[in-house]
Structure formats: structure tokens, C-alpha cells
Design a protein around this motif. Structure first.
Motif, mmCIF file in Angstrom:
data_model
loop_
_atom_site.group_PDB
_atom_site.id
_atom_site.type_symbol
_atom_site.label_atom_id
_atom_site.label_comp_id
_atom_site.label_asym_id
_atom_site.label_seq_id
_atom_site.Cartn_x
_atom_site.Cartn_y
_atom_site.Cartn_z
ATOM 1 N N ASP A 17 0.868 -1.170 0.000
ATOM 2 C CA ASP A 17 0.000 0.000 0.000
ATOM 3 C C ASP A 17 0.906 1.221 0.000
ATOM 4 O OD1 ASP A 17 -2.388 -1.411 0.053
ATOM 5 O OD2 ASP A 17 -2.367 -1.556 2.227
ATOM 6 N N LEU A 18 0.594 2.187 -0.823
ATOM 7 C CA LEU A 18 1.416 3.377 -0.912
ATOM 8 C C LEU A 18 0.549 4.593 -1.182
ATOM 9 C CD1 LEU A 18 2.657 3.865 -4.383
ATOM 10 C CD2 LEU A 18 2.276 1.507 -3.778
ATOM 11 N N ARG A 19 1.167 5.753 -1.239
ATOM 12 C CA ARG A 19 0.461 6.995 -1.516
ATOM 13 C C ARG A 19 1.076 7.638 -2.744
ATOM 14 N NH1 ARG A 19 -0.140 10.622 3.523
ATOM 15 N NH2 ARG A 19 -1.961 11.333 2.401
ATOM 16 N N GLY A 20 0.222 8.234 -3.562
ATOM 17 C CA GLY A 20 0.678 8.877 -4.786
ATOM 18 C C GLY A 20 1.351 10.207 -4.514
ATOM 19 N N PRO A 21 1.743 10.906 -5.575
ATOM 20 C CA PRO A 21 2.400 12.198 -5.398
ATOM 21 C C PRO A 21 1.430 13.255 -4.882
ATOM 22 C CG PRO A 21 1.955 11.797 -7.700
ATOM 23 C CD PRO A 21 1.622 10.528 -6.970
ATOM 24 N N LYS A 22 1.955 14.264 -4.222
ATOM 25 C CA LYS A 22 1.127 15.331 -3.695
ATOM 26 C C LYS A 22 0.668 16.231 -4.832
ATOM 27 C CE LYS A 22 0.470 18.477 -0.064
ATOM 28 N NZ LYS A 22 0.601 18.516 1.365
ATOM 29 N N ILE A 23 -0.621 16.516 -4.836
ATOM 30 C CA ILE A 23 -1.214 17.412 -5.823
ATOM 31 C C ILE A 23 -1.639 18.674 -5.085
ATOM 32 C CG2 ILE A 23 -3.111 17.735 -7.430
ATOM 33 C CD1 ILE A 23 -3.122 14.687 -7.770
ATOM 34 N N VAL A 24 -1.230 19.833 -5.578
ATOM 35 C CA VAL A 24 -1.575 21.098 -4.949
ATOM 36 C C VAL A 24 -2.716 21.728 -5.731
ATOM 37 C CG1 VAL A 24 -0.751 23.392 -4.322
ATOM 38 C CG2 VAL A 24 0.759 21.425 -4.120
ATOM 39 N N ILE A 25 -3.801 22.053 -5.026
ATOM 40 C CA ILE A 25 -4.973 22.683 -5.625
ATOM 41 C C ILE A 25 -4.998 24.125 -5.148
ATOM 42 C CG2 ILE A 25 -7.485 22.613 -5.786
ATOM 43 C CD1 ILE A 25 -6.497 19.558 -4.552
ATOM 44 N N GLN A 26 -4.987 25.071 -6.077
ATOM 45 C CA GLN A 26 -5.021 26.485 -5.716
ATOM 46 C C GLN A 26 -6.168 27.164 -6.436
ATOM 47 O OE1 GLN A 26 -1.163 28.076 -6.629
ATOM 48 N NE2 GLN A 26 -0.423 27.623 -4.582
ATOM 49 N N LYS A 27 -6.930 27.969 -5.695
ATOM 50 C CA LYS A 27 -7.990 28.783 -6.268
ATOM 51 C C LYS A 27 -7.668 30.233 -5.949
ATOM 52 C CE LYS A 27 -11.525 25.285 -5.700
ATOM 53 N NZ LYS A 27 -12.830 24.985 -5.111
ATOM 54 N N THR B 254 -10.160 40.462 -5.148
ATOM 55 C CA THR B 254 -11.131 40.244 -4.077
ATOM 56 C C THR B 254 -10.489 39.748 -2.797
ATOM 57 O OG1 THR B 254 -11.547 37.986 -4.785
ATOM 58 C CG2 THR B 254 -12.957 39.691 -5.725
ATOM 59 N N GLY B 255 -9.235 39.405 -2.835
ATOM 60 C CA GLY B 255 -8.563 38.886 -1.660
ATOM 61 C C GLY B 255 -8.857 37.419 -1.396
ATOM 62 N N TYR B 256 -9.500 36.748 -2.359
ATOM 63 C CA TYR B 256 -9.849 35.332 -2.171
ATOM 64 C C TYR B 256 -8.746 34.457 -2.739
ATOM 65 C CZ TYR B 256 -12.122 30.835 -2.850
ATOM 66 O OH TYR B 256 -12.423 29.499 -2.832
ATOM 67 N N LYS B 257 -8.185 33.616 -1.888
ATOM 68 C CA LYS B 257 -7.267 32.588 -2.350
ATOM 69 C C LYS B 257 -7.387 31.395 -1.419
ATOM 70 C CE LYS B 257 -3.362 34.874 -0.223
ATOM 71 N NZ LYS B 257 -2.088 35.514 -0.440
ATOM 72 N N LYS B 258 -7.284 30.236 -1.984
ATOM 73 C CA LYS B 258 -7.447 29.005 -1.224
ATOM 74 C C LYS B 258 -6.411 28.017 -1.726
ATOM 75 C CE LYS B 258 -10.992 25.635 -0.087
ATOM 76 N NZ LYS B 258 -12.367 25.220 -0.319
ATOM 77 N N ARG C 139 -3.202 13.639 -1.569
ATOM 78 C CA ARG C 139 -2.389 12.483 -1.945
ATOM 79 C C ARG C 139 -3.308 11.282 -2.033
ATOM 80 N NH1 ARG C 139 3.174 11.709 1.115
ATOM 81 N NH2 ARG C 139 3.431 10.281 -0.603
ATOM 82 N N GLN C 140 -3.333 10.626 -3.191
ATOM 83 C CA GLN C 140 -4.217 9.496 -3.424
ATOM 84 C C GLN C 140 -3.668 8.244 -2.754
ATOM 85 O OE1 GLN C 140 -7.127 9.752 -5.039
ATOM 86 N NE2 GLN C 140 -7.586 7.617 -4.658
ATOM 87 N N GLU C 141 -4.550 7.469 -2.121
ATOM 88 C CA GLU C 141 -4.183 6.190 -1.518
ATOM 89 C C GLU C 141 -4.151 5.143 -2.632
ATOM 90 O OE1 GLU C 141 -3.620 5.732 1.830
ATOM 91 O OE2 GLU C 141 -3.893 7.879 2.127
ATOM 92 N N LEU C 142 -3.045 4.424 -2.785
ATOM 93 C CA LEU C 142 -2.854 3.470 -3.870
ATOM 94 C C LEU C 142 -2.460 2.103 -3.336
ATOM 95 C CD1 LEU C 142 -0.747 5.749 -6.226
ATOM 96 C CD2 LEU C 142 -3.179 5.288 -6.402
ATOM 97 N N THR C 143 -2.649 1.083 -4.159
ATOM 98 C CA THR C 143 -2.230 -0.281 -3.858
ATOM 99 C C THR C 143 -1.510 -0.831 -5.080
ATOM 100 O OG1 THR C 143 -4.131 -0.634 -2.421
ATOM 101 C CG2 THR C 143 -3.013 -2.591 -3.214
ATOM 102 N N ARG C 144 -0.340 -1.420 -4.879
ATOM 103 C CA ARG C 144 0.397 -2.068 -5.963
ATOM 104 C C ARG C 144 0.129 -3.566 -5.878
ATOM 105 N NH1 ARG C 144 5.611 0.397 -6.125
ATOM 106 N NH2 ARG C 144 4.568 1.870 -7.465
ATOM 107 N N VAL C 145 -0.352 -4.154 -6.996
ATOM 108 C CA VAL C 145 -0.693 -5.578 -7.027
ATOM 109 C C VAL C 145 0.041 -6.265 -8.168
ATOM 110 C CG1 VAL C 145 -2.981 -5.205 -6.020
ATOM 111 C CG2 VAL C 145 -2.745 -5.252 -8.476
ATOM 112 N N LYS C 146 0.223 -7.581 -7.998
ATOM 113 C CA LYS C 146 0.844 -8.413 -9.045
ATOM 114 C C LYS C 146 -0.158 -9.481 -9.443
ATOM 115 C CE LYS C 146 4.823 -11.303 -10.041
ATOM 116 N NZ LYS C 146 6.062 -11.862 -9.517
#
Length: 102
Positions: free
Chosen positions: A66-76, A81-85, A90-97
Motif C-alpha cells: 500500500d502506498l500513496r501517490g504524489p502530492k497534488i496542490v490545488i489552488q484557487k 477580491t482577496g480570495y485565495k485558497k 495524496r491518493q491512496e494506492l495499492t500495488r498488485v501483481k
């Protein structure tokens, strides 16, 4: 050459025996195995896409990690108007064979 197209985590993946695939987080059974639903099966020159026949096909895979994907930054941002967010994800992933296609 035998391969299958399986449905996993809202996507479809082409797999053969021995293929290592990264999927959305899936819990395995107590032995660490999972069953994947086949959408298409190719066995040499025979192509199977009938849902009644595919219900009998079993694609088994073992959970490697079980692993986690890369970090994705979401900016609005809205100008003047002074609005910023800012938010991260990070997506939860599973590696399978893939072990068997029957």
C-alpha cells in the motif's frame, strides 16, 4: 499469449500473468489476494467479450504494498477580491501483481 482487460478502481487495465499494476486502494483478503472483474479476455486468437462467459473468468492478484501517490496542490484565486485558497491531496494506492487468469 493470454491477457485480460480488468475493471479496477473506475479504470480499465490490460494485465497478463506477472504484470504489476498500481490501482486505487483495495483491501485484500486475509492471504493478501484480490479478485478483479474481467471486461475482455484474449487467449491467442480467441477474444471473449460476452458477459456470461466473462463471469466464469477469474483474475487473481496478490497485494504487494500500500502506498500513496504524489502530492497534488490545488489552488484557487480570484483577482482583486482577496480570495485565495490552497489545498493538497495524496491518493491512496495499492500495488498488485497478477498471479492467475483462469
Amino acid at each position: 499469449m493470454v491477457y485480460a482487460v480488468v475493471r479496477a478502481g473506475g479504470r480499465q487495465e490490460k494485465v497478463e500473468v506477472g504484470t504489476i499494476v498500481t490501482l486505487d486502494r483495495i483491501k485484500g483478503d486475509k492471504d493478501g489476494n484480490i479478485q478483479l472483474a474481467a471486461v475482455l479476455l484474449v487467449d491467442g486468437s480467441t477474444i471473449t467479450s460476452d458477459s456470461a462467459k466473462l463471469a466464469k473468468v477469474k483474475v487473481t492478484a496478490e497485494v504487494l504494498e500500500d502506498l500513496r501517490g504524489p502530492k497534488i496542490v490545488i489552488q484557487k484565486f480570484k483577482n482583486k477580491t482577496g480570495y485565495k485558497k490552497r489545498q493538497g491531496h495524496r491518493q491512496e494506492l495499492t500495488r498488485v501483481k497478477v498471479t492467475t487468469i483462469k
